[in-house]
Enzyme design. Structure first.
Site, PDB file in Angstrom:
ATOM      1  CB  CYS A 198      -0.918   0.009   1.223  1.00 32.15           C
ATOM      2  SG  CYS A 198      -2.055   1.422   1.249  1.00 32.15           S
ATOM      3  CB  CYS A 200      -0.629   4.215   3.670  1.00 28.27           C
ATOM      4  SG  CYS A 200      -0.777   2.534   4.350  1.00 28.27           S
ATOM      5  CG  HIS A 206      -2.406  -2.258   4.496  1.00 19.30           C
ATOM      6  ND1 HIS A 206      -3.755  -2.208   4.173  1.00 19.30           N
ATOM      7  CD2 HIS A 206      -1.964  -0.972   4.433  1.00 19.30           C
ATOM      8  CE1 HIS A 206      -4.093  -0.955   3.914  1.00 19.30           C
ATOM      9  NE2 HIS A 206      -3.026  -0.190   4.067  1.00 19.30           N
ATOM     10  CB  CYS A 276      -4.248   3.715   5.272  1.00 24.49           C
ATOM     11  SG  CYS A 276      -4.288   2.940   3.634  1.00 24.49           S
ATOM     12  CG  HIS A 328      -9.600 -15.518  -0.533  1.00 20.94           C
ATOM     13  ND1 HIS A 328     -10.411 -16.522  -0.058  1.00 20.94           N
ATOM     14  CD2 HIS A 328      -8.767 -15.174   0.498  1.00 20.94           C
ATOM     15  CE1 HIS A 328     -10.089 -16.777   1.211  1.00 20.94           C
ATOM     16  NE2 HIS A 328      -9.091 -15.975   1.556  1.00 20.94           N
TER      17      HIS A 328
END
Length: 607
Positions: A198, A200, A206, A276, A328
């Site tokens: 990320c 951030c 995360h 974030c 997933h």
């Protein structure tokens, strides 16, 4: 049973890369004539290059004043291999206004002619020295062969994997085939997968961050396990390979760099601004505009490379240290940290390119692999067995009920070992050992796979908070489960990292699993674990699975009455059962022998 290569007429399609005519690191030809010819060509080329460079010097300042005209624009998300290939290509390009190779340069000065003659003299000297070397080597070869020893003298030793060559070595001729790897267990990893983070930069926010694979790789190195394995180079999966499981729109959106294309508003709306300050497709699944697409494709390609080396018999088994995870990811939906389903794509490619008829996918990530289930729900050639926390659909992602058994021709080939009952008490070694004993291994043995893929999420290992798992499985137990799976498919087993976010837990688990793959003797399970019976919630969950699948798999029917036993009790029961069967067989043989003795022999008629 050994882990030989899978027999298939499509073996030549194992990897599809462009062949290289000649790389700098490839072996030289074996014959002295070819070697001499190559030397002449190389010396001549060097002479011409030197000549060209002298007359191109006048244009360099002009080029430097316009660096954008010819400068190669490298992209930070490209793999090291691609950067090397592009640098090589840049170095071989001819500069602007260069003269044709065979054209004599005009108006040579006296100084230039003298320099040319000196250079030519040096080249001739070098060529003579090389010819002398060839002659000496041929004499040596002849003398050794006269003594009964066969020798050859390539200019360079062959590399099993040249840094500048593509991942596939299928184009090498039989005479140039590199020797088989010394090791039987393969590892694949690339630090470029760490760049998927990320924007951030907060790893506490995360949990799926770069430190996961970095820590695992360091642990394997520190323990000496990495040096006992064959480390192979990964690659980025092609867009066509990604489309084996995912839609074209999904692949285009998440498999290419948005900075290289003009995205319309409908595409940009797929991403959301996170609290974030970064962006993602949801609060968990972050997106980095520069690096995420390449990291995700590199994860897939690395798994595919390792799986195909095991399927072809080049390696016995392996472990892919990759991220982001994949199980997933559905056909058109990224979720749960996942963008592309690495294991599912590898399985589809095995079917397409090698025509592998039976593939077992075991998914022991604490979360159900909804994407993998979707990919093979109606396919009887892939048996999908998932062990996960289900809690009647109240744990992420909510799918994976025991009654989800497959559809159409795939009915019975989707097995969800769905644990329900929350964390009172949490599932641990005894529960997973019972599930393997009564569900996983009986069905897997009956299926008799050609190759085993493991979606190896380590978030069921103790140390993960309830939202991320909450179970108390030990890494030691995972090592023993890996060893059980190695009894299938001639030992052809490949583990691919999925979830797992407690660094110590995933490092311990990786160490245990790789040790099992290497055949290192594992630390035995404790006596307490062997004597412990699975908890009531686990017993109830296992019985539901057996209820749904006993109609499809005869092998599980005999376990319906022994689900609640400890591993020690079950082993004792099996031993007593075997003794009973043996005793009854002995009694039958004895009875037949006695009956034979009691029966009078037929009298032979007189001669």
């Amino acid at each position: 049973m050994g882990a030989g290569p899978l027999q298939s007429p499509c073996l030549q399609k194992l990897r599809q890369h462009r062949p290289l005519g000649r790389t700098q690191s490839a072996p030289l030809p074996q014959s002295s004539q070819a070697l001499q010819q190559l030397v002449v060509q190389q010396q001549h080329q060097q002479f011409l290059e030197k000549h060209k460079q002298h007359f191109q010097q006048l244009h360099i300042n002009k080029m430097l004043s316009k660096p954008g005209d010819r400068q190669h624009q490298s992209h930070p998300e490209e793999t090291e291999e691609e950067l090397r290939e592009q640098q090589d290509a840049t170095q071989t390009e001819t500069l602007p206004m260069s003269l044709p190779i065979k054209q004599e340069p005009p108006d040579l000065t006296e100084e230039q002619r003298q320099e040319e003659q000196e250079l030519l003299f040096k080249q001739q000297q070098a060529l003579l020295l090389e010819q002398q070397r060839i002659h000496q080597l041929r004499n040596y070869q002849a003398s050794m062969e006269a003594a009964g020893v066969t020798v050859s003298f390539p200019g360079h030793r062959p590399l099993s994997r040249a840094q500048s060559s593509p991942a596939s070595a299928s184009f090498i001729s039989p005479q140039e085939q590199p020797s088989k790897p010394h090791f039987t267990t393969g590892l694949v990893y690339d630090s470029l997968m760490q760049k998927h983070q990320c924007m951030c930069g907060n790893t506490n926010t995360h949990p799926e961050h770069a430190g996961r694979i970095q820590s695992i790789w360091s642990r394997l190195q520190e323990t000496g396990l990495r040096s006992q394995c064959e480390c192979i180079r990964g690659r980025k999966a092609t867009l066509e390979e990604l489309q084996m499981v995912h839609s074209e729109a999904h692949v285009t959106l998440y498999g290419t760099n948005p900075l290289r294309q003009k995205l319309d508003s409908s595409v940009i709306s797929m991403f959301v601004r996170l609290p974030c300050g970064g962006i993602g497709v949801d609060s968990d699944t972050v997106w980095n505009e520069v690096h995420s697409s390449s990291a995700a494709r590199l994860a897939v390609g690395s798994v595919v490379e390792l799986v195909f080396k095991v399927a072809s018999g080049e390696l016995k088994n392996g472990f892919a240290v990759v991220r982001p995870p994949g199980h997933h990811a559905e056909e058109s939906t990224p979720m749960g940290f996942c963008y592309f389903n690495s294991v599912a794509i590898a399985a589809k490619l095995l079917q397409q390119r090698l025509n592998v008829s039976k593939i077992l996918i075991v998914d022991w990530d604490v979360h159900h692999g909804n994407g993998t289930q979707q990919a093979f729900y109606d396919d009887p050639r892939v048996l999908y067995i998932s062990l996960h926390r289900y809690d009647d659909g109240n744990f992420f992602p909510g799918s994976g009920a025991p009654e989800e058994v497959g559809s159409g021709p795939g009915v019975g080939f989707n097995v969800n070992m769905a644990f329900t009952g929350g964390l009172d008490p949490p599932m641990a070694d005894a529960e997973y050992l019972a599930a393997f004993r009564t569900v996983v291994m009986p069905i897997a043995n009956e299926f008799a796979p050609d190759l085993v893929l493991v979606s190896a999420g380590f978030d069921a290992v103790e140390g993960h908070p309830p939202p991320l798992g909450g179970y108390n499985l030990t890494s030691k137990c995972l090592g023993h489960l890996t060893k059980q799976l190695m009894g299938l498919a001639g030992g052809r087993v490949v583990l691919a990292l999925e979830g797992g976010h407690d660094l110590r837990a995933i490092c311990d688990a990786s160490e245990a699993c790789v040790s099992a793959l290497l055949g290192i003797e594992l630390e035995p399970l404790s006596a307490d674990v062997l004597k412990q019976r699975p908890n009531e919630n686990a017993v109830s969950s296992i019985e539901k699975v057996l209820e749904h699948h006993s109609k499809y798999w005869r092998s599980v029917q005999r376990f319906t009455s022994s689900v609640g036993l400890s591993l020690l009790e079950a082993q004792r029961g099996d031993s007593e059962e075997n003794e009973t069967v043996t005793a009854m067989a002995s009694l039958s043989v004895a009875a037949m022998e006695k009956r034979t003795e009691d029966e009078p022999m037929e009298e032979e008629p007189p001669m």
